[in-house]
Design a protein around this motif. Structure first.
Motif, PDB file in Angstrom:
ATOM      1  N   ALA A  87       0.839  -1.202   0.000  1.00 10.53           N
ATOM      2  CA  ALA A  87       0.000   0.000   0.000  1.00 10.53           C
ATOM      3  C   ALA A  87       0.875   1.253   0.000  1.00 10.53           C
ATOM      4  O   ALA A  87       0.902   2.038   0.951  1.00 10.53           O
ATOM      5  CB  ALA A  87      -0.932  -0.006   1.217  1.00 10.53           C
ATOM      6  N   VAL A  88       1.621   1.425  -1.093  1.00 11.49           N
ATOM      7  CA  VAL A  88       2.540   2.551  -1.257  1.00 11.49           C
ATOM      8  C   VAL A  88       2.281   3.173  -2.629  1.00 11.49           C
ATOM      9  O   VAL A  88       1.598   2.573  -3.463  1.00 11.49           O
ATOM     10  CB  VAL A  88       4.014   2.094  -1.138  1.00 11.49           C
ATOM     11  CG1 VAL A  88       4.297   1.498   0.244  1.00 11.49           C
ATOM     12  CG2 VAL A  88       4.359   1.066  -2.231  1.00 11.49           C
ATOM     13  N   PRO A  89       2.819   4.369  -2.887  1.00 13.86           N
ATOM     14  CA  PRO A  89       2.593   4.987  -4.203  1.00 13.86           C
ATOM     15  C   PRO A  89       2.954   4.052  -5.359  1.00 13.86           C
ATOM     16  O   PRO A  89       4.026   3.424  -5.363  1.00 13.86           O
ATOM     17  CB  PRO A  89       3.504   6.212  -4.165  1.00 13.86           C
ATOM     18  CG  PRO A  89       3.560   6.577  -2.718  1.00 13.86           C
ATOM     19  CD  PRO A  89       3.560   5.271  -1.986  1.00 13.86           C
ATOM     20  N   GLY A  90       2.071   3.987  -6.330  1.00 13.33           N
ATOM     21  CA  GLY A  90       2.249   3.047  -7.437  1.00 13.33           C
ATOM     22  C   GLY A  90       3.474   3.307  -8.278  1.00 13.33           C
ATOM     23  O   GLY A  90       4.064   2.371  -8.836  1.00 13.33           O
ATOM     24  N   ASP A  91       3.873   4.584  -8.386  1.00 11.55           N
ATOM     25  CA  ASP A  91       5.021   4.877  -9.242  1.00 11.55           C
ATOM     26  C   ASP A  91       6.348   4.458  -8.619  1.00 11.55           C
ATOM     27  O   ASP A  91       7.394   4.589  -9.238  1.00 11.55           O
ATOM     28  CB  ASP A  91       5.048   6.369  -9.643  1.00 11.55           C
ATOM     29  CG  ASP A  91       5.141   7.296  -8.443  1.00 11.55           C
ATOM     30  OD1 ASP A  91       5.242   6.805  -7.295  1.00 11.55           O
ATOM     31  OD2 ASP A  91       5.119   8.531  -8.662  1.00 11.55           O
ATOM     32  N   TRP A  92       6.306   3.932  -7.380  1.00 14.27           N
ATOM     33  CA  TRP A  92       7.528   3.348  -6.810  1.00 14.27           C
ATOM     34  C   TRP A  92       7.870   2.023  -7.492  1.00 14.27           C
ATOM     35  O   TRP A  92       9.000   1.589  -7.467  1.00 14.27           O
ATOM     36  CB  TRP A  92       7.351   3.104  -5.312  1.00 14.27           C
ATOM     37  CG  TRP A  92       7.339   4.350  -4.488  1.00 14.27           C
ATOM     38  CD1 TRP A  92       7.332   5.643  -4.945  1.00 14.27           C
ATOM     39  CD2 TRP A  92       7.305   4.431  -3.065  1.00 14.27           C
ATOM     40  NE1 TRP A  92       7.304   6.520  -3.900  1.00 14.27           N
ATOM     41  CE2 TRP A  92       7.291   5.816  -2.725  1.00 14.27           C
ATOM     42  CE3 TRP A  92       7.289   3.487  -2.043  1.00 14.27           C
ATOM     43  CZ2 TRP A  92       7.262   6.255  -1.407  1.00 14.27           C
ATOM     44  CZ3 TRP A  92       7.255   3.918  -0.733  1.00 14.27           C
ATOM     45  CH2 TRP A  92       7.243   5.290  -0.411  1.00 14.27           C
TER      46      TRP A  92
END
Length: 351
Positions: A127-132
């Protein structure tokens, strides 16, 4: 029809030459500097293998199966080096030296992450920013595959919890032969307490240490990988030398938490499998890790456990408790021959 299996690690090389299930040669080489001498000796003293199987730690999300090594596969393994900087480069070194010593012999890469490619999106997604562009990959897949295969021979083909306990340690929930969750994540740091790795920690800790202690990210990552775990708690990463009650309590409590969590996830568990150096050789860890789970049908027979039997649950137990050898080299040999016989996918996954 001998198969050479090479497990080239950052500090050692394990090898086996296997023909029809019989080990013609096996051993461990400390350091990789003598790899050429080892290969030359095998070429001199034994028949040329029909294939060479290599353990490659990280296949990202590209490789679901073993693959024949070619220029495209080598390039892909190189591209994945940032995910396993200590392992993929040295795995490639072993492949290239074998290509030089055994030209024309098929080389097969067997990926430690492949078994966990069956994880559903809800298991591998953070559940972290997708662009990572990060996800859970999981490791010890070859060991898990071997454990699942061995458990089936003992009549346990349903849902399993596989506990690979060695210097590295992981728990895997297996549903009808497929990995559906595993404790290691993007890297091998996540999950259980290990020999020198931290296992689960507050993800805010690195930022806190940077602000309060002035530690840079690389220093924190190095410490969490090489100076944490049992080494931090007891002064040694070798569990045989650990005499700290707190260290053992932390270590076994973490295993018990994952067993309970994966029991809930699977809904029903047919067997729990201990494997790896610690899992196979520490009756104390096995007993302490499953203590208090009797209401779930998980019981360890003390006499069988101390004797090191393959089945350490009592007769008629609701949940079997097994102790199985982590024969990764035999599994790599099996997967290598399966690929050559056309029973496995021949190349990288297009996704």
């Amino acid at each position: 029809m001998a198969v050479l299996v090479l497990n080239t690690g950052s500090s050692s090389v394990k090898y086996q030459l296997i023909e029809d299930g019989v080990r013609l040669a096996a051993g461990k080489l400390e350091g990789v500097d003598g790899l050429d001498d080892l290969l030359a000796g095998l070429a001199r003293d034994h028949p040329v293998p029909v294939a060479i199987g290599h353990r490659v730690v990280h296949g990202g999300d590209r490789f679901r199966d073993p693959v024949l090594v070619d220029a495209e596969v080598i390039a892909a393994i190189e591209e994945l080096e940032p995910l396993a900087p200590l392992h993929n480069p040295i795995n490639l070194h072993g492949i290239r030296r074998c290509q030089a010593v055994f030209p024309g012999v098929p080389q097969v890469a067997v990926f430690d992450t492949a078994f966990h490619q069956s994880l559903p999106p809800e298991a591998y997604t953070y559940a972290v920013p997708g662009d990572w562009r990060v996800r859970r990959y999981g490791f010890h897949g070859t060991s898990c595959a071997a454990a699942v295969r061995q458990a089936a021979t003992l009549g346990h083909e349903g849902n399993l919890i596989v506990l690979h306990l060695g210097n590295g340690a992981s728990a895997t929930a297996v549903e009808r032969g497929r990995s559906v969750d595993t404790s290691m994540g993007l890297t091998p740091l996540e999950g259980l307490v290990m020999g020198t790795r931290c296992g689960d920690i507050d993800p805010g800790m690195p930022g806190y240490l940077a602000r309060v202690r002035g530690l840079d990210p690389q220093a924190v990552e190095d410490a969490l990988s090489h100076d944490s775990g049992l080494k931090a708690l007891a002064g040694t990463h070798d569990l045989r030398e650990v005499h700290s009650e707190l260290a053992l309590a932390v270590y076994c409590r973490g295993i018990r938490k994952y067993v309970g969590a994966y029991y809930a996830l699977l809904g029903r568990v047919d067997a729990i499998v201990f494997t790896g150096g610690v899992g196979e050789n520490s009756p104390e860890v096995r007993a302490r890790s499953l203590s208090g789970l009797e209401r779930l049908g998980i019981v360890v027979d003390a006499a069988r456990n101390e004797a090191g039997d393959r089945v350490i649950s009592p007769p008629g137990a609701e949940v079997g408790v097994l102790v199985l050898p982590a024969d990764e080299e035999a599994e790599i040999a099996r997967q290598t021959m399966a690929l050559l016989s056309g029973a496995a996918h021949p190349g990288p996954d297009a996704g």
